[in-house]
Design an enzyme around this catalytic site. Structure first.
Site, PDB file in Angstrom:
ATOM      1  N   ALA A  73       0.820  -1.215   0.000  1.00 19.34           N
ATOM      2  CA  ALA A  73       0.000   0.000   0.000  1.00 19.34           C
ATOM      3  C   ALA A  73       0.855   1.266   0.000  1.00 19.34           C
ATOM      4  O   ALA A  73       0.438   2.295  -0.539  1.00 19.34           O
ATOM      5  CB  ALA A  73      -0.951  -0.008   1.192  1.00 19.34           C
ATOM      6  N   THR A  74       2.030   1.215   0.586  1.00 24.27           N
ATOM      7  CA  THR A  74       2.892   2.404   0.576  1.00 24.27           C
ATOM      8  C   THR A  74       3.225   2.786  -0.861  1.00 24.27           C
ATOM      9  O   THR A  74       3.084   3.951  -1.270  1.00 24.27           O
ATOM     10  CB  THR A  74       4.197   2.124   1.357  1.00 24.27           C
ATOM     11  OG1 THR A  74       3.847   1.793   2.700  1.00 24.27           O
ATOM     12  CG2 THR A  74       5.118   3.320   1.351  1.00 24.27           C
ATOM     13  N   ASN A 153      -6.109   3.234  10.454  1.00 20.75           N
ATOM     14  CA  ASN A 153      -5.326   2.136  11.028  1.00 20.75           C
ATOM     15  C   ASN A 153      -5.160   2.237  12.544  1.00 20.75           C
ATOM     16  O   ASN A 153      -4.763   1.265  13.178  1.00 20.75           O
ATOM     17  CB  ASN A 153      -3.962   2.062  10.350  1.00 20.75           C
ATOM     18  CG  ASN A 153      -3.279   3.401  10.271  1.00 20.75           C
ATOM     19  OD1 ASN A 153      -3.759   4.313   9.579  1.00 20.75           O
ATOM     20  ND2 ASN A 153      -2.192   3.553  10.990  1.00 20.75           N
ATOM     21  N   GLN A 181      -6.663  -0.956   5.213  1.00 19.02           N
ATOM     22  CA  GLN A 181      -7.348  -1.574   6.354  1.00 19.02           C
ATOM     23  C   GLN A 181      -8.760  -2.038   6.005  1.00 19.02           C
ATOM     24  O   GLN A 181      -9.399  -2.719   6.813  1.00 19.02           O
ATOM     25  CB  GLN A 181      -7.436  -0.580   7.527  1.00 19.02           C
ATOM     26  CG  GLN A 181      -6.096  -0.177   8.116  1.00 19.02           C
ATOM     27  CD  GLN A 181      -5.395  -1.312   8.856  1.00 19.02           C
ATOM     28  OE1 GLN A 181      -5.987  -2.350   9.164  1.00 19.02           O
ATOM     29  NE2 GLN A 181      -4.117  -1.123   9.141  1.00 19.02           N
ATOM     30  N   SER A 201      -3.120  -3.797   0.319  1.00 21.01           N
ATOM     31  CA  SER A 201      -1.915  -4.538   0.645  1.00 21.01           C
ATOM     32  C   SER A 201      -2.286  -5.949   1.079  1.00 21.01           C
ATOM     33  O   SER A 201      -3.224  -6.136   1.854  1.00 21.01           O
ATOM     34  CB  SER A 201      -1.223  -3.807   1.799  1.00 21.01           C
ATOM     35  OG  SER A 201      -0.002  -4.421   2.102  1.00 21.01           O
ATOM     36  N   ALA A 202      -1.545  -6.947   0.601  1.00 22.16           N
ATOM     37  CA  ALA A 202      -1.902  -8.336   0.912  1.00 22.16           C
ATOM     38  C   ALA A 202      -1.749  -8.655   2.398  1.00 22.16           C
ATOM     39  O   ALA A 202      -2.557  -9.387   2.967  1.00 22.16           O
ATOM     40  CB  ALA A 202      -1.046  -9.296   0.084  1.00 22.16           C
ATOM     41  N   HIS A 203      -0.706  -8.094   3.034  1.00 20.42           N
ATOM     42  CA  HIS A 203      -0.421  -8.559   4.402  1.00 20.42           C
ATOM     43  C   HIS A 203      -1.407  -8.028   5.435  1.00 20.42           C
ATOM     44  O   HIS A 203      -1.392  -8.458   6.589  1.00 20.42           O
ATOM     45  CB  HIS A 203       1.026  -8.252   4.805  1.00 20.42           C
ATOM     46  CG  HIS A 203       1.327  -6.846   5.196  1.00 20.42           C
ATOM     47  ND1 HIS A 203       1.382  -6.447   6.506  1.00 20.42           N
ATOM     48  CD2 HIS A 203       1.617  -5.749   4.467  1.00 20.42           C
ATOM     49  CE1 HIS A 203       1.699  -5.154   6.557  1.00 20.42           C
ATOM     50  NE2 HIS A 203       1.855  -4.712   5.327  1.00 20.42           N
ATOM     51  N   CYS A 328       2.762   7.725  19.356  1.00 21.97           N
ATOM     52  CA  CYS A 328       3.550   7.411  18.160  1.00 21.97           C
ATOM     53  C   CYS A 328       4.227   6.060  18.317  1.00 21.97           C
ATOM     54  O   CYS A 328       4.227   5.236  17.434  1.00 21.97           O
ATOM     55  CB  CYS A 328       4.586   8.488  17.900  1.00 21.97           C
ATOM     56  SG  CYS A 328       3.884   9.859  16.986  1.00 21.97           S
TER      57      CYS A 328
HETATM   58  C1  PLP Z   1      -0.359  -0.862   6.553  1.00 22.70           C
HETATM   59  C2  PLP Z   1      -0.889   0.361   5.889  1.00 22.70           C
HETATM   60  C3  PLP Z   1      -0.206   0.982   4.839  1.00 22.70           C
HETATM   61  C4  PLP Z   1       1.118   0.484   4.348  1.00 22.70           C
HETATM   62  O1  PLP Z   1       0.988  -0.725   3.669  1.00 22.70           O
HETATM   63  P1  PLP Z   1       2.282  -1.590   3.295  1.00 22.70           P
HETATM   64  O2  PLP Z   1       1.751  -2.628   2.376  1.00 22.70           O
HETATM   65  O3  PLP Z   1       2.786  -2.156   4.578  1.00 22.70           O
HETATM   66  O4  PLP Z   1       3.226  -0.688   2.616  1.00 22.70           O
HETATM   67  C5  PLP Z   1      -0.773   2.091   4.264  1.00 22.70           C
HETATM   68  N1  PLP Z   1      -1.932   2.583   4.697  1.00 22.70           N
HETATM   69  C6  PLP Z   1      -2.624   2.033   5.695  1.00 22.70           C
HETATM   70  C7  PLP Z   1      -3.930   2.623   6.121  1.00 22.70           C
HETATM   71  C8  PLP Z   1      -2.119   0.904   6.334  1.00 22.70           C
HETATM   72  O5  PLP Z   1      -2.799   0.369   7.347  1.00 22.70           O
END
Ligand code: PLP
Length: 398
Positions: A73-74, A153, A181, A201-203, A328
């Site tokens: 997602a980044t 998140n 999320q 994002s898959a994870h 944080c």
């Molecule tokens: C985890 C997360 C990301 C980052 O995702 P990655 O796949 O770990 O780079 C971005 N936005 C939100 C809202 C997230 O929870």
């Protein structure tokens, strides 16, 4: 019940066994490069990527050709935001986002401003929902992009995407959502919400780390993007680089499982979440829920406990994996930008926990967590000079 218990599903989720099983052949016999057009190893890899693309698209009500695979997602956020800004410079220089976005989005802001774009950050209400009237007022001629996350998140709040989508579409503004999320947790249909770009994002949905996708609208209107990685021309030139086939297969399977199970899983998680909250509130007072309970991810609970230090609380619960809720990090305990944006007082921000419940949590684990939280908070309050009121509170009596 096995200890430690994982309740930090906003940070990452365990890989679902069905996802792992689907991935394994693509490390072993089907190791080909999907860009190899001259032999069956390449064809098998390409077919697997196409199938995963269709699975990811189906979860969003999209078409396969609208999915671009990324590293997560980044990267999807950077491609969406920087890519849209660069592609639409001829139309305007103004971008609108909110105060509670993920760091992956907020950090794009610095790049945007240094590249000469103007960014308006719309505040959120104390319940963590964006104020749609203020967002509408921020849309001006020259606004090219609105980026509002689907689910937060930290506090799990769900934004009114349909309303924002309608505002953006009426003004021909590109609408992006960071849905890391939300995808696989709540229904998210790109047409119903009028979304143009969706990062995920898959994870975060029981798939592997290091792979994600960006939905890029190609029907009704085609969203233009400037690629941020150039080279081999994979992914229609939007994201060059050899595809990580096993990871992409895992993402596809994670989407397929989520689509199949969401209708049952979401209410189950909401029941577990409500059981956790009710169990804690029945025995403790001075507990504050951060963010709207109603407009919230089913598996999220973010609580502040008056009179305790979040760090001490986390340490006393060392067999339950949770995160500081609104600080944080547990070391410096500065209130997070989300805590500040919704107006959590500084001491309460420091005393908060974020529970992220997921597919593999059980009722038994919830009951264990309730006991642990209640006992830890009581003990810390007894020891704490900050919580002088404790003795007068009937619920706190032994
Ligand atoms: C985890 C997360 C990301 C980052 O995702 P990655 O796949 O770990 O780079 C971005 N936005 C939100 C809202 C997230 O929870």
């Amino acid at each position: 019940m096995r200890l430690p218990i994982y309740m930090d599903c906003h940070a990452t989720t365990p890989v679902d066994p069905r996802v792992l099983e689907a991935m394994l052949p693509y490390f072993r016999e089907h190791f080909g490069n999907p860009a190899s057009r001259t032999h069956s190893f390449g064809w098998a890899a390409e077919a697997a990527v196409d199938a995963a693309r269709a699975q990811a698209a189906a979860l969003l009500g999209a078409e396969g050709r609208e999915i671009v695979f990324t590293s997560g997602a980044t990267e999807s956020n950077a491609l969406a935001i920087r890519g849209t800004a660069e592609a639409h410079r001829d139309r305007g220089d103004h971008i609108v986002t909110t105060a509670i976005e993920h760091k992956a989005v907020l950090d794009c802001r610095r790049w945007l401003e240094s590249a000469g774009f103007r960014v308006t950050v719309v505040p959120v209400r104390p319940d963590g929902l964006v104020d749609v009237d203020r967002l509408a007022a921020a849309l001006v001629p020259g606004t090219i992009l609105v980026s509002v996350m689907a689910a937060n998140n930290e506090i799990g709040t769900l934004q009114p995407l349909a309303e924002i989508g309608a505002l953006a579409r009426a003004r021909d503004i590109v609408f992006h959502t960071d849905a890391a999320q939300a995808v696989g947790k709540i229904p998210l249909d790109v047409d119903a919400l009028q979304l143009d770009l969706v990062s995920f994002s898959a994870h975060k949905l029981y798939g592997p780390k290091g792979v994600g996708a960006l939905y890029v609208r190609r029907r009704e209107r085609r969203v233009r993007l400037v690629p941020q990685t150039v080279g081999g021309g994979q992914e229609r030139g939007l994201r060059s680089g050899t595809l990580d086939v096993p990871a992409i297969v895992g993402l596809g399977m994670a989407c397929a499982v989520a689509q199949q199970e969401m209708d049952a899983e979401a209410p189950r998680l909401a029941r577990l979440r409500d059981r956790l909250l009710a169990g804690i509130q029945a025995e403790l007072d001075g507990v504050r829920v951060n963010g709207s309970l109603e407009h919230r991810l089913p598996g999220n609970l973010n609580l502040s406990f008056a009179g305790v230090q979040g760090e001490s609380l986390l340490m006393s619960m060392n067999d339950i994996a949770v995160s500081p809720g609104a600080a944080c990090d547990s070391a410096n305990a500065e209130p997070s930008h989300v805590a500040r944006a919704i107006g959590v007082p500084e001491d309460l921000a420091r005393s908060s926990l974020r529970f992220g419940l997921g597919r593999f949590n059980t009722e038994e684990e919830i009951d264990y967590a309730v006991r642990k939280v209640v006992d830890s908070v009581r003990r810390l309050r007894r020891e704490s000079p900050l919580y002088a009121g404790a003795a007068q509170r009937p619920k706190e009596a032994p």
